[in-house]
Design a protein around this motif. Structure first.
Motif, mmCIF file in Angstrom:
data_model
loop_
_atom_site.group_PDB
_atom_site.id
_atom_site.type_symbol
_atom_site.label_atom_id
_atom_site.label_comp_id
_atom_site.label_asym_id
_atom_site.label_seq_id
_atom_site.Cartn_x
_atom_site.Cartn_y
_atom_site.Cartn_z
ATOM 1 N N GLU A 349 1.728 -61.240 1.768
ATOM 2 C CA GLU A 349 1.156 -59.897 1.729
ATOM 3 C C GLU A 349 1.302 -59.306 0.325
ATOM 4 N N LEU A 350 0.218 -58.791 -0.217
ATOM 5 C CA LEU A 350 0.201 -58.159 -1.538
ATOM 6 C C LEU A 350 -0.434 -56.780 -1.422
ATOM 7 N N ASP A 351 0.229 -55.797 -1.988
ATOM 8 C CA ASP A 351 -0.300 -54.437 -2.004
ATOM 9 C C ASP A 351 -0.231 -53.918 -3.435
ATOM 10 N N VAL A 352 -1.368 -53.556 -4.015
ATOM 11 C CA VAL A 352 -1.409 -52.993 -5.367
ATOM 12 C C VAL A 352 -2.062 -51.627 -5.290
ATOM 13 N N PHE A 353 -1.426 -50.637 -5.924
ATOM 14 C CA PHE A 353 -1.888 -49.262 -5.847
ATOM 15 C C PHE A 353 -1.747 -48.587 -7.202
ATOM 16 N N ASP A 354 -2.820 -47.958 -7.645
ATOM 17 C CA ASP A 354 -2.780 -47.173 -8.880
ATOM 18 C C ASP A 354 -2.356 -48.013 -10.088
ATOM 19 N N CYS A 355 -2.868 -49.226 -10.177
ATOM 20 C CA CYS A 355 -2.618 -50.101 -11.338
ATOM 21 C C CYS A 355 -3.920 -50.132 -12.142
ATOM 22 N N SER A 356 -4.078 -49.152 -13.013
ATOM 23 C CA SER A 356 -5.378 -48.892 -13.628
ATOM 24 C C SER A 356 -5.855 -49.986 -14.563
ATOM 25 N N GLU A 357 -4.924 -50.796 -15.124
ATOM 26 C CA GLU A 357 -5.309 -51.854 -16.050
ATOM 27 C C GLU A 357 -5.414 -53.221 -15.381
ATOM 28 N N LEU A 358 -5.149 -53.297 -14.095
ATOM 29 C CA LEU A 358 -5.169 -54.578 -13.383
ATOM 30 C C LEU A 358 -6.586 -55.131 -13.339
ATOM 31 N N LYS A 359 -6.738 -56.379 -13.800
ATOM 32 C CA LYS A 359 -8.061 -56.999 -13.868
ATOM 33 C C LYS A 359 -8.157 -58.269 -13.036
ATOM 34 N N ARG A 360 -7.034 -58.944 -12.810
ATOM 35 C CA ARG A 360 -7.114 -60.276 -12.215
ATOM 36 C C ARG A 360 -6.031 -60.488 -11.169
ATOM 37 N N ILE A 361 -6.422 -61.005 -10.015
ATOM 38 C CA ILE A 361 -5.494 -61.416 -8.962
ATOM 39 C C ILE A 361 -5.878 -62.838 -8.591
ATOM 40 N N SER A 362 -4.953 -63.781 -8.766
ATOM 41 C CA SER A 362 -5.307 -65.182 -8.508
ATOM 42 C C SER A 362 -4.053 -66.010 -8.231
ATOM 43 N N GLY A 363 -4.262 -67.186 -7.666
ATOM 44 C CA GLY A 363 -3.177 -68.130 -7.466
ATOM 45 C C GLY A 363 -2.181 -67.712 -6.401
ATOM 46 N N LEU A 364 -2.694 -67.209 -5.272
ATOM 47 C CA LEU A 364 -1.842 -66.862 -4.130
ATOM 48 C C LEU A 364 -2.351 -67.652 -2.918
ATOM 49 N N PRO A 365 -2.053 -68.937 -2.836
ATOM 50 C CA PRO A 365 -2.685 -69.825 -1.858
ATOM 51 C C PRO A 365 -2.330 -69.538 -0.399
ATOM 52 N N ARG A 366 -1.230 -68.794 -0.142
ATOM 53 C CA ARG A 366 -0.839 -68.498 1.237
ATOM 54 C C ARG A 366 -1.085 -67.044 1.614
ATOM 55 N N LEU A 367 -1.739 -66.299 0.749
ATOM 56 C CA LEU A 367 -1.939 -64.868 0.986
ATOM 57 C C LEU A 367 -2.800 -64.636 2.229
ATOM 58 N N HIS A 368 -2.272 -63.792 3.149
ATOM 59 C CA HIS A 368 -3.003 -63.445 4.365
ATOM 60 C C HIS A 368 -3.578 -62.034 4.302
ATOM 61 N N LYS A 369 -2.850 -61.123 3.645
ATOM 62 C CA LYS A 369 -3.249 -59.725 3.671
ATOM 63 C C LYS A 369 -3.115 -59.118 2.283
ATOM 64 N N ILE A 370 -4.138 -58.382 1.862
ATOM 65 C CA ILE A 370 -4.089 -57.729 0.555
ATOM 66 C C ILE A 370 -4.657 -56.310 0.671
ATOM 67 N N GLY A 371 -3.998 -55.390 -0.025
ATOM 68 C CA GLY A 371 -4.501 -54.024 -0.137
ATOM 69 C C GLY A 371 -4.687 -53.687 -1.607
ATOM 70 N N ILE A 372 -5.874 -53.227 -1.977
ATOM 71 C CA ILE A 372 -6.182 -52.860 -3.364
ATOM 72 C C ILE A 372 -6.635 -51.408 -3.355
ATOM 73 N N SER A 373 -5.812 -50.521 -3.896
ATOM 74 C CA SER A 373 -6.102 -49.096 -3.862
ATOM 75 C C SER A 373 -6.069 -48.521 -5.272
ATOM 76 N N ARG A 374 -7.137 -47.841 -5.634
ATOM 77 C CA ARG A 374 -7.229 -47.158 -6.931
ATOM 78 C C ARG A 374 -6.893 -48.093 -8.088
ATOM 79 N N CYS A 375 -7.482 -49.259 -8.046
ATOM 80 C CA CYS A 375 -7.381 -50.237 -9.137
ATOM 81 C C CYS A 375 -8.803 -50.583 -9.560
ATOM 82 N N PRO A 376 -9.469 -49.696 -10.285
ATOM 83 C CA PRO A 376 -10.917 -49.800 -10.503
ATOM 84 C C PRO A 376 -11.353 -50.933 -11.408
ATOM 85 N N ASN A 377 -10.421 -51.550 -12.138
ATOM 86 C CA ASN A 377 -10.820 -52.559 -13.113
ATOM 87 C C ASN A 377 -10.615 -53.995 -12.644
ATOM 88 N N VAL A 378 -10.243 -54.186 -11.388
ATOM 89 C CA VAL A 378 -10.105 -55.553 -10.869
ATOM 90 C C VAL A 378 -11.481 -56.201 -10.804
#
Length: 447
Positions: A349-378
């Motif tokens: 499980e990955l939750d990212v919130f208010d990370c304004s410079e975040l551009k890349r999410i990768s290499g999580l082969p077992r990830l089941h759940k993700i929340g991306i909130s107020r991260c407009p540059n992904v």
């Protein structure tokens, strides 16, 4: 010869004076000025301390005086590493760049250069001694020089070692608050009741003191002005399962010592399952290199990591490593400089919130759940083949992100503004095509 005669034939005095004179040009009047300096007859020093050291001390710049006195926090006989002391000086604010401007990486590099120059100058002046002529990054301090520095720093610094106890008050006759303290080595248990009263601490150094009866969370939540925390072989944290570090705004860098074991046969924080860090609002750097083998990896049992409100630009390689198999939950809130999250093979499980410079999410082969909130540059979400649930929340989105075409979750929960909401349900819009392959949607309008 007159200066040598004034040194009374004492090797240390001659050595220190030689260091001072090396900073002078070979002009007679400059050497005469040293010979006639008022510091030769200074009063008020204890009998065992040498006035010739005081003369050399008086010749230092104000910043260099602070750096020199700071070294007295290390016990007699300690080998001091340049890589340890330089960031301590910077953290305390002793080092000022000659250039103005914003706080950029270039400015940080310049601060390190200035601190290194100070370190080299103290060697040149024979106030510290490199352990080897070709290994100047390690140094020691002569016992008398150190005693002098400790005496001069007595108003704001206190060293607790041997059978000493932490003082209840200032620990000196100046009545000033203690701003810097070092504990250990010693056999007595430092009393938290006494230590916790020193709320003005800016530096706390714990050296080979295994009988501490307080935790890191106590230190970092009690001392709001703390800028430097240095722990070297400082106790057994083997049974610690949960660690919360909250509101330590003075910390800018966490060194490798934080997750370093007391010996090569041990593992740091072997049973720690939960680490929660919040309110280190100036924290920019976490030094933690990837451990070569899983057996040497710090925090091998870590299951959940939460970091809130800091300036980290990256997660350290020692945390994001293929050897880490226990980490299940990663929660990142308000990391304003974070650019990527990648290489977490066990995270579910990955939750990212208010990370304004975040551009890349990768290499999580077992990830089941993700929340991306107020991260407009992904712009990249990949390497998540087992993704089941995706939550996306951003009222500023004008269009759905393109990475939605590249993932295949079973369920999508979306919060967006009214304009995008209506566009998704418009027959003439292509927004719906980006999520048509996702089986179940829950699309909500943020008014």
């Amino acid at each position: 010869m007159k200066i040598i005669n004034k040194c009374g034939g004492l090797p240390l005095a001659i050595k220190v004076m030689g260091g001072l004179l090396s900073t002078r040009s070979q002009i007679e009047r400059e050497w005469e000025a040293v010979l006639n300096h008022r510091a030769w007859s200074i009063s008020g020093l204890p009998d065992e301390l040498d006035s010739r050291i005081y003369l050399s001390y008086e010749d230092l710049s104000p910043q260099l005086k602070q750096c020199f006195l700071y070294l007295s926090l290390f016990p007699k006989g300690t080998t001091i590493r340049q890589t340890d002391i330089v960031p301590m000086w910077i953290g305390e604010g002793f080092i000022q760049s000659c250039q103005g401007g914003s706080n950029t990486s270039t400015d940080d590099d310049r601060l390190e250069e200035v601190a290194t120059e100070y370190y080299e100058e103290l060697i040149m002046r024979n106030l510290i001694d490199p352990t080897h002529s070709t290994a100047r990054y390690l140094c020691t301090m002569h016992d008398l020089v150190r005693s002098f520095a400790e005496f001069m720093a007595r108003g704001e610094s206190f060293v607790v070692q041997g059978n000493m106890q932490v003082p209840e008050g200032s620990g000196n006759d100046t009545k000033l608050p203690v701003r810097r303290m070092s504990l250990g080595p010693g056999d007595l248990v430092p009393e938290w009741a006494a230590l916790g009263k020193h709320e003005s601490l800016r530096t706390l150094i714990i050296i080979r003191s295994k009988n501490i009866n307080f935790g890191l969370e106590d230190l970092l939540t009690t001392f709001s002005k703390l800028r430097v925390l240095f722990i070297w072989n400082g106790g057994d944290c083997g049974s610690l399962k949960s660690l919360d570090i909250i509101n330590a705004p003075g910390i800018k860098s966490v060194g490798s010592e934080f997750q370093q074991a007391a010996s090569s046969r041990e593992v740091a924080f072997p049973n720690l399952a939960s680490l929660y860090i919040e309110g280190l609002c100036e924290w920019e750097q976490w030094d933690w290199e990837d451990d070569v083998t899983a057996g040497a990896m710090a925090m091998p049992a870590l299951e959940a990591l939460t970091i809130k409100n800091c300036k980290l630009g990256r997660l350290p390689p020692g945390l994001a490593t293929n050897n880490r198999h226990a980490l299940r939950g990663l929660f990142l809130y308000g990391l304003t400089n974070l650019a990527c999250v990648e290489n977490f093979p066990s995270v579910l499980e990955l939750d990212v919130f208010d990370c304004s410079e975040l551009k890349r999410i990768s290499g999580l082969p077992r990830l089941h759940k993700i929340g991306i909130s107020r991260c407009p540059n992904v712009v990249v979400l990949e390497g998540v083949p087992l993704l089941d649930s995706l939550g996306l929340d951003d009222g500023t989105m004008e269009a759905l992100p393109g990475y939605l075409r590249d993932v295949t979750p079973r369920y999508l929960e979306l919060y967006c503004n009214k304009k995008l909401y209506e566009s998704i349900y418009s027959e003439s819009s292509c927004e719906r095509d980006k999520i048509r392959h996702i089986g179940k949607h829950d699309i909500n309008c943020i008014e």
